[in-house]
Structure formats: structure tokens, C-alpha cells
Design a protein around this motif. Structure first.
Motif, PDB file in Angstrom:
ATOM      1  N   ARG A 111       0.842  -1.152   0.076  1.00  0.00           N
ATOM      2  CA  ARG A 111      -0.131   0.209  -0.196  1.00  0.00           C
ATOM      3  C   ARG A 111       0.719   1.280   0.009  1.00  0.00           C
ATOM      4  N   MET A 112       1.829   1.350   0.804  1.00  0.00           N
ATOM      5  CA  MET A 112       2.736   2.515   0.873  1.00  0.00           C
ATOM      6  C   MET A 112       3.599   2.744  -0.536  1.00  0.00           C
ATOM      7  N   ALA A 113       3.949   1.392  -1.230  1.00  0.00           N
ATOM      8  CA  ALA A 113       4.872   1.714  -2.313  1.00  0.00           C
ATOM      9  C   ALA A 113       3.583   2.395  -3.424  1.00  0.00           C
ATOM     10  N   MET A 114       2.537   1.973  -3.283  1.00  0.00           N
ATOM     11  CA  MET A 114       1.532   2.501  -4.214  1.00  0.00           C
ATOM     12  C   MET A 114       1.283   3.786  -3.967  1.00  0.00           C
ATOM     13  N   ALA A 115       1.109   4.191  -2.726  1.00  0.00           N
ATOM     14  CA  ALA A 115       0.874   5.469  -2.198  1.00  0.00           C
ATOM     15  C   ALA A 115       2.014   6.505  -2.736  1.00  0.00           C
ATOM     16  N   LYS A 116       3.139   5.854  -2.528  1.00  0.00           N
ATOM     17  CA  LYS A 116       4.366   6.814  -2.944  1.00  0.00           C
ATOM     18  C   LYS A 116       4.156   7.384  -4.478  1.00  0.00           C
ATOM     19  N   GLU A 117       3.721   6.125  -4.964  1.00  0.00           N
ATOM     20  CA  GLU A 117       3.611   6.269  -6.742  1.00  0.00           C
ATOM     21  C   GLU A 117       2.490   7.509  -7.085  1.00  0.00           C
ATOM     22  N   GLY A 173      -6.729   1.859   0.272  1.00  0.00           N
ATOM     23  CA  GLY A 173      -7.175   0.957   1.386  1.00  0.00           C
ATOM     24  C   GLY A 173      -7.602   1.587   2.568  1.00  0.00           C
ATOM     25  N   TYR A 174      -7.441   2.797   2.758  1.00  0.00           N
ATOM     26  CA  TYR A 174      -7.770   3.587   4.013  1.00  0.00           C
ATOM     27  C   TYR A 174      -8.928   4.132   4.084  1.00  0.00           C
ATOM     28  N   GLY A 175      -9.708   4.554   5.201  1.00  0.00           N
ATOM     29  CA  GLY A 175     -11.054   5.001   5.395  1.00  0.00           C
ATOM     30  C   GLY A 175     -10.895   6.473   5.373  1.00  0.00           C
ATOM     31  N   SER A 176      -9.789   7.343   5.835  1.00  0.00           N
ATOM     32  CA  SER A 176      -9.852   8.520   5.976  1.00  0.00           C
ATOM     33  C   SER A 176      -8.342   8.798   5.331  1.00  0.00           C
ATOM     34  N   ALA A 177      -8.376  10.369   5.011  1.00  0.00           N
ATOM     35  CA  ALA A 177      -6.921  10.693   4.954  1.00  0.00           C
ATOM     36  C   ALA A 177      -5.969  10.846   6.082  1.00  0.00           C
ATOM     37  N   SER A 178      -6.744  11.155   7.145  1.00  0.00           N
ATOM     38  CA  SER A 178      -5.819  11.122   8.485  1.00  0.00           C
ATOM     39  C   SER A 178      -5.517   9.794   8.986  1.00  0.00           C
ATOM     40  N   ALA A 179      -6.120   8.636   8.805  1.00  0.00           N
ATOM     41  CA  ALA A 179      -5.725   7.576   9.330  1.00  0.00           C
ATOM     42  C   ALA A 179      -4.314   7.014   8.029  1.00  0.00           C
ATOM     43  N   PHE A 180      -4.589   7.674   6.759  1.00  0.00           N
ATOM     44  CA  PHE A 180      -3.527   7.226   5.910  1.00  0.00           C
ATOM     45  C   PHE A 180      -2.432   7.946   6.185  1.00  0.00           C
ATOM     46  N   SER A 181      -2.597   9.300   6.417  1.00  0.00           N
ATOM     47  CA  SER A 181      -1.284  10.086   6.807  1.00  0.00           C
ATOM     48  C   SER A 181      -0.592   9.688   7.965  1.00  0.00           C
ATOM     49  N   VAL A 182      -1.356   9.291   9.040  1.00  0.00           N
ATOM     50  CA  VAL A 182      -0.580   8.691  10.065  1.00  0.00           C
ATOM     51  C   VAL A 182       0.117   7.156   9.804  1.00  0.00           C
ATOM     52  N   ARG A 193       4.309   6.971   9.770  1.00  0.00           N
ATOM     53  CA  ARG A 193       4.985   5.905  10.478  1.00  0.00           C
ATOM     54  C   ARG A 193       5.922   5.017   9.744  1.00  0.00           C
ATOM     55  N   HIS A 194       5.411   4.723   8.349  1.00  0.00           N
ATOM     56  CA  HIS A 194       6.109   3.572   7.429  1.00  0.00           C
ATOM     57  C   HIS A 194       7.230   4.431   6.641  1.00  0.00           C
ATOM     58  N   VAL A 195       7.008   5.655   6.259  1.00  0.00           N
ATOM     59  CA  VAL A 195       8.010   6.305   5.400  1.00  0.00           C
ATOM     60  C   VAL A 195       9.037   7.283   6.123  1.00  0.00           C
ATOM     61  N   GLY A 196       8.392   7.752   7.117  1.00  0.00           N
ATOM     62  CA  GLY A 196       9.222   8.785   8.114  1.00  0.00           C
ATOM     63  C   GLY A 196       8.919  10.099   7.683  1.00  0.00           C
ATOM     64  N   LEU A 197       8.070  10.355   6.742  1.00  0.00           N
ATOM     65  CA  LEU A 197       7.745  11.682   6.424  1.00  0.00           C
ATOM     66  C   LEU A 197       6.288  11.769   6.130  1.00  0.00           C
ATOM     67  N   SER A 198       5.599  12.944   6.622  1.00  0.00           N
ATOM     68  CA  SER A 198       4.093  12.802   6.256  1.00  0.00           C
ATOM     69  C   SER A 198       4.076  12.807   4.551  1.00  0.00           C
ATOM     70  N   ARG A 248       7.006  17.117  -1.318  1.00  0.00           N
ATOM     71  CA  ARG A 248       7.733  18.281  -1.279  1.00  0.00           C
ATOM     72  C   ARG A 248       9.397  17.823  -1.637  1.00  0.00           C
ATOM     73  N   ARG A 249       9.579  16.801  -0.867  1.00  0.00           N
ATOM     74  CA  ARG A 249      11.023  16.324  -1.102  1.00  0.00           C
ATOM     75  C   ARG A 249      11.400  15.573  -2.502  1.00  0.00           C
ATOM     76  N   GLN A 250      10.127  14.931  -3.056  1.00  0.00           N
ATOM     77  CA  GLN A 250      10.237  14.424  -4.374  1.00  0.00           C
ATOM     78  C   GLN A 250      10.312  15.659  -5.521  1.00  0.00           C
ATOM     79  N   ILE A 251       9.592  16.762  -5.008  1.00  0.00           N
ATOM     80  CA  ILE A 251       9.730  17.829  -5.959  1.00  0.00           C
ATOM     81  C   ILE A 251      11.055  18.476  -6.184  1.00  0.00           C
ATOM     82  N   ALA A 252      11.717  18.419  -4.760  1.00  0.00           N
ATOM     83  CA  ALA A 252      12.928  18.985  -4.810  1.00  0.00           C
ATOM     84  C   ALA A 252      14.234  18.319  -5.453  1.00  0.00           C
ATOM     85  N   THR A 253      13.995  16.918  -5.401  1.00  0.00           N
ATOM     86  CA  THR A 253      14.913  16.193  -6.225  1.00  0.00           C
ATOM     87  C   THR A 253      14.766  15.975  -7.608  1.00  0.00           C
TER      88      THR A 253
END
Length: 106
Positions: free
Chosen positions: A54-60, A77-86, A90-95, A101-106
Motif C-alpha cells: 500500500r505504501m509503495a503504491m501511495a508513494k507512486e 485501502g484507508y477509510g480516511s485521509a488522516s488514518a492514511f497520513s498517520v 510511520r512507514h515512510v518517516g515523512l508525512s 515536497r522532497r520528491q519535487i526538490a529532487t
């Protein structure tokens, strides 16, 4: 991802609310047998694998701006944006916002 019968493949994906019980049912195994076989074959527990997928797909989706946060949350697969964001933070280390923003900068 466990094998999905061909008749269900089109309607089941990341947005489905997967549980060990649902995965085991799809694979026609008991929960404990499914957990053991999956973990042995893949090297990680089923829900850990699902989270990583899920996180790999979310990153894409975030990288390619494939919808707003709520739409992306639902698609992975998340019921809300806030649950997904949390979960993403936790998984990526960045919101999600920091990740974009980091992807745009690179």
C-alpha cells in the motif's frame, strides 16, 4: 499478495479492506495455515507485506499527483485521509506532504 481467483481479480485490490481472515478465505486456507505459508514463502507477515505494498503504491500516486490525499487514501485501502497520513508517516518517516515536497526538490 495471495493468489486471487480469476473471477475476483478485477474487483479486488488495494482498496479492499483486507484482513488475515479474508486473505485466508481467498486462498482457501485456515487463518493460521495461511499466515504460516505466506510468511514462509514471502519472508514477512501478510499484513506487513500489505502495508508495504500500500505504501509503495501511495508513494507512486503522490509522486504523480494522482488525486488529493483523500482519494489516494481510499485507493490504497484507508477509510480516511488522516488514518492514511498517520500510517504513511510511520512507514515512510515523512508525512505525505513532506514526501511530495522532497520528491519535487529532487
Amino acid at each position: 499478495m495471495p493468489p486471487i481467483p480469476a473471477t475476483k481479480r478485477r474487483s479486488v485490490g488495494l482498496s479492499f479492506r483486507w484482513t488475515i481472515a479474508e486473505m485466508a478465505k481467498t486462498a482457501a486456507l485456515s487463518r493460521s495455515a495461511f499466515f504460516e505459508r505466506f510468511s514462509r514463502a514471502v519472508g514477512v507477515a501478510p499484513m506487513e507485506y500489505l502495508l508495504a505494498w500500500r505504501m509503495a503504491m501511495a508513494k507512486e500516486l503522490l509522486r504523480w499527483k494522482e488525486g488529493d490525499l483523500g482519494e489516494i487514501a481510499e485507493r490504497v485501502g484507508y477509510g480516511s485521509a488522516s488514518a492514511f497520513s498517520v500510517a504513511f508517516t510511520r512507514h515512510v518517516g515523512l508525512s505525505p506532504t513532506q514526501y511530495v515536497r522532497r520528491q519535487i526538490a529532487t
